[in-house]
Write a protein that holds these residues in place. Sequence first.
Motif, PDB file in Angstrom:
ATOM      1  N   TRP A  84       6.491  12.712   5.638  1.00 56.40           N
ATOM      2  CA  TRP A  84       6.972  11.843   6.707  1.00 56.40           C
ATOM      3  C   TRP A  84       8.434  11.442   6.459  1.00 56.40           C
ATOM      4  N   LEU A  85       8.771  11.164   5.201  1.00 50.33           N
ATOM      5  CA  LEU A  85      10.106  10.638   4.878  1.00 50.33           C
ATOM      6  C   LEU A  85      11.230  11.628   5.188  1.00 50.33           C
ATOM      7  N   GLU A  86      10.917  12.931   5.102  1.00 47.38           N
ATOM      8  CA  GLU A  86      11.972  13.949   5.190  1.00 47.38           C
ATOM      9  C   GLU A  86      12.832  13.800   6.461  1.00 47.38           C
ATOM     10  N   GLY A  87      12.180  13.735   7.619  1.00 42.80           N
ATOM     11  CA  GLY A  87      12.924  13.658   8.884  1.00 42.80           C
ATOM     12  C   GLY A  87      13.764  12.388   8.987  1.00 42.80           C
ATOM     13  N   PRO A  88      13.138  11.208   8.843  1.00 48.26           N
ATOM     14  CA  PRO A  88      13.909   9.965   8.965  1.00 48.26           C
ATOM     15  C   PRO A  88      15.046   9.865   7.939  1.00 48.26           C
ATOM     16  N   ILE A  89      14.824  10.347   6.704  1.00 44.49           N
ATOM     17  CA  ILE A  89      15.925  10.259   5.718  1.00 44.49           C
ATOM     18  C   ILE A  89      17.062  11.195   6.132  1.00 44.49           C
ATOM     19  N   ARG A  90      16.720  12.410   6.556  1.00 52.16           N
ATOM     20  CA  ARG A  90      17.761  13.349   7.031  1.00 52.16           C
ATOM     21  C   ARG A  90      18.576  12.722   8.166  1.00 52.16           C
ATOM     22  N   ARG A  91      17.873  12.105   9.097  1.00 53.27           N
ATOM     23  CA  ARG A  91      18.580  11.498  10.247  1.00 53.27           C
ATOM     24  C   ARG A  91      19.458  10.328   9.774  1.00 53.27           C
ATOM     25  N   ARG A 151       0.812  -1.221   0.000  1.00 48.76           N
ATOM     26  CA  ARG A 151       0.000   0.000   0.000  1.00 48.76           C
ATOM     27  C   ARG A 151       0.845   1.271   0.000  1.00 48.76           C
ATOM     28  N   ALA A 152       2.159   1.114   0.173  1.00 49.51           N
ATOM     29  CA  ALA A 152       3.058   2.282   0.057  1.00 49.51           C
ATOM     30  C   ALA A 152       4.343   1.830  -0.617  1.00 49.51           C
ATOM     31  N   ILE A 153       4.784   2.640  -1.585  1.00 48.18           N
ATOM     32  CA  ILE A 153       6.016   2.305  -2.323  1.00 48.18           C
ATOM     33  C   ILE A 153       7.044   3.399  -2.113  1.00 48.18           C
ATOM     34  N   LEU A 154       8.250   2.965  -1.754  1.00 48.13           N
ATOM     35  CA  LEU A 154       9.403   3.850  -1.679  1.00 48.13           C
ATOM     36  C   LEU A 154      10.257   3.482  -2.894  1.00 48.13           C
ATOM     37  N   ALA A 155      10.331   4.404  -3.859  1.00 45.96           N
ATOM     38  CA  ALA A 155      11.071   4.112  -5.090  1.00 45.96           C
ATOM     39  C   ALA A 155      12.375   4.903  -5.088  1.00 45.96           C
ATOM     40  N   PHE A 156      13.453   4.260  -5.518  1.00 48.38           N
ATOM     41  CA  PHE A 156      14.750   4.938  -5.620  1.00 48.38           C
ATOM     42  C   PHE A 156      15.091   5.093  -7.100  1.00 48.38           C
ATOM     43  N   GLU A 199      10.697   2.060  10.945  1.00 51.54           N
ATOM     44  CA  GLU A 199       9.978   3.236  11.443  1.00 51.54           C
ATOM     45  C   GLU A 199       8.813   3.584  10.500  1.00 51.54           C
ATOM     46  N   LEU A 200       9.062   3.449   9.198  1.00 56.60           N
ATOM     47  CA  LEU A 200       8.010   3.741   8.212  1.00 56.60           C
ATOM     48  C   LEU A 200       6.836   2.786   8.409  1.00 56.60           C
ATOM     49  N   HIS A 201       7.146   1.533   8.612  1.00 54.32           N
ATOM     50  CA  HIS A 201       6.078   0.551   8.801  1.00 54.32           C
ATOM     51  C   HIS A 201       5.259   0.884  10.040  1.00 54.32           C
ATOM     52  N   ALA A 202       5.946   1.229  11.139  1.00 48.86           N
ATOM     53  CA  ALA A 202       5.238   1.564  12.387  1.00 48.86           C
ATOM     54  C   ALA A 202       4.384   2.813  12.193  1.00 48.86           C
ATOM     55  N   ALA A 203       4.953   3.840  11.543  1.00 50.29           N
ATOM     56  CA  ALA A 203       4.202   5.083  11.325  1.00 50.29           C
ATOM     57  C   ALA A 203       3.013   4.827  10.406  1.00 50.29           C
ATOM     58  N   ALA A 204       3.219   3.972   9.430  1.00 51.98           N
ATOM     59  CA  ALA A 204       2.158   3.684   8.467  1.00 51.98           C
ATOM     60  C   ALA A 204       0.987   2.986   9.153  1.00 51.98           C
ATOM     61  N   LEU A 205       1.294   2.103  10.087  1.00 58.38           N
ATOM     62  CA  LEU A 205       0.221   1.388  10.775  1.00 58.38           C
ATOM     63  C   LEU A 205      -0.594   2.327  11.672  1.00 58.38           C
ATOM     64  N   GLU A 206       0.114   3.318  12.250  1.00 56.75           N
ATOM     65  CA  GLU A 206      -0.560   4.255  13.164  1.00 56.75           C
ATOM     66  C   GLU A 206      -1.327   5.343  12.442  1.00 56.75           C
ATOM     67  N   ASP A 262      24.973   2.605  -2.068  1.00 56.12           N
ATOM     68  CA  ASP A 262      25.339   2.230  -0.687  1.00 56.12           C
ATOM     69  C   ASP A 262      24.538   3.077   0.307  1.00 56.12           C
ATOM     70  N   THR A 263      24.476   4.390   0.023  1.00 49.71           N
ATOM     71  CA  THR A 263      23.727   5.276   0.925  1.00 49.71           C
ATOM     72  C   THR A 263      22.232   4.946   0.889  1.00 49.71           C
ATOM     73  N   SER A 264      21.709   4.624  -0.284  1.00 51.82           N
ATOM     74  CA  SER A 264      20.286   4.252  -0.392  1.00 51.82           C
ATOM     75  C   SER A 264      19.997   3.029   0.469  1.00 51.82           C
ATOM     76  N   ARG A 265      20.921   2.064   0.439  1.00 51.86           N
ATOM     77  CA  ARG A 265      20.727   0.853   1.268  1.00 51.86           C
ATOM     78  C   ARG A 265      20.746   1.212   2.745  1.00 51.86           C
ATOM     79  N   HIS A 266      21.641   2.132   3.109  1.00 58.21           N
ATOM     80  CA  HIS A 266      21.700   2.566   4.516  1.00 58.21           C
ATOM     81  C   HIS A 266      20.387   3.256   4.901  1.00 58.21           C
ATOM     82  N   VAL A 267      19.894   4.128   4.014  1.00 48.19           N
ATOM     83  CA  VAL A 267      18.639   4.841   4.293  1.00 48.19           C
ATOM     84  C   VAL A 267      17.508   3.832   4.466  1.00 48.19           C
ATOM     85  N   ALA A 268      17.397   2.900   3.525  1.00 44.42           N
ATOM     86  CA  ALA A 268      16.295   1.921   3.601  1.00 44.42           C
ATOM     87  C   ALA A 268      16.409   1.109   4.891  1.00 44.42           C
ATOM     88  N   ALA A 269      17.620   0.653   5.185  1.00 44.00           N
ATOM     89  CA  ALA A 269      17.803  -0.180   6.389  1.00 44.00           C
ATOM     90  C   ALA A 269      17.442   0.613   7.651  1.00 44.00           C
TER      91      ALA A 269
END
Length: 285
Positions: free
Chosen positions: A147-154, A86-91, A259-266, A247-254
Amino acid sequence: MSSENVKVLIGVIGGSGLYHLDNLTFVKHVNPETPWGYPSSPITIAALPSGTLVAFVARHGQGHTIAPSAVPARANIAALKSLGVRAILAFSAVGSLREDIPPGTFALPSQIIDRTKGVRPASFFEGTSVVAHAAFGDPFSLKLVKWLEGPIRRALADEGRGVQLVTDKCIVCMEGPQFSTRAESLMYRQWGGDLINMSVLPEAKLAREAEISYALVATATDYDSWRPHEGAVTAAEVFKTLQANADTSRHVAATILEELHAAALEGDILTEEAGSMQFSIMPRS
Ligand code: ADE
C-alpha cells in the motif's frame, strides 16, 4: 501499563535525524511504563488535520542519546501497543550496498538479514516459561508495504527534489556502533544485501510478536564501505545527507498519514498480523 485512555491506531518511529513530524497538532505526551521499562522518549500524540490521532516515538531518544544496541525496543513496541497502535511506519537512516541506490534514495525493504548477533533482547517471551516461534519469513507486513509504495512515490514526486523510491530490497541489520569493515561490506553484497542499518531489529520481530503491522521506510545516507576506490563510510558522511532525508521523511509522513489511516480503516492493513501468534506458542506436554 497505563495508556492514559488514549486510542491511536497508527504509530510512527523516527530514526536518526527524525525527532518530530510536521503538520500535526500536538495533543499530549505520554510515557507509559511497560514491563520492559519506558520507551526511548515520551510518545507524542498528535492530531492529523482530520482529527485522527497518531503516535510518534523517537527511536534514539529526543536528543539522540540512545545507541542502536541500547534502544529499548520492547518498551517502544509495548508502549505503542498499549495506546492501541495496530500499524507502525518506521523510518531509519541506512547505508547502501548497491551502486543504483545512491545516498538520498528512499527504500521499502522486503527482507532482512540479522547480524545483531543475539546481543539485543529480541522477544517478549524471553525470561518467561512460554516458548513462542513467530513466523518471520516475511519480516515486513506485505499489505502495508504494498500500500505504501504508491502514496510514498506520489509524496516524493510532489516534493519535487527528485528523491527516488526503490522497493523489494534486502536490508542487513548489524550490531554497531562501529560501521562495517570493507570485507564485511563486500560479504553483505555477496549475501544479497542491498541496504544496511543498525535498527530494524529487533523492532520488526517485536512488532510481529505484538501482532502489529510494520513497515520500514529506509533512507540512504551513504555507500557503506564496499566501493574499492572510495573512502569507507564515516559518521560525518552520514550526517551530510541525514537532514535532507529527515526533511523528506517529514514531508512523506505529512502527505500519507491521513490516507494511510483511511485505507487502514477500510481494508485489512491494520489486521494483517492480528492472530498471527495464535499457533506460534509451543503447547505444553
Ligand atoms: N546507518 C546509516 N548508514 C549506515 C551504514 N553504512 N551502516 C550501518 N548503519 C547505517
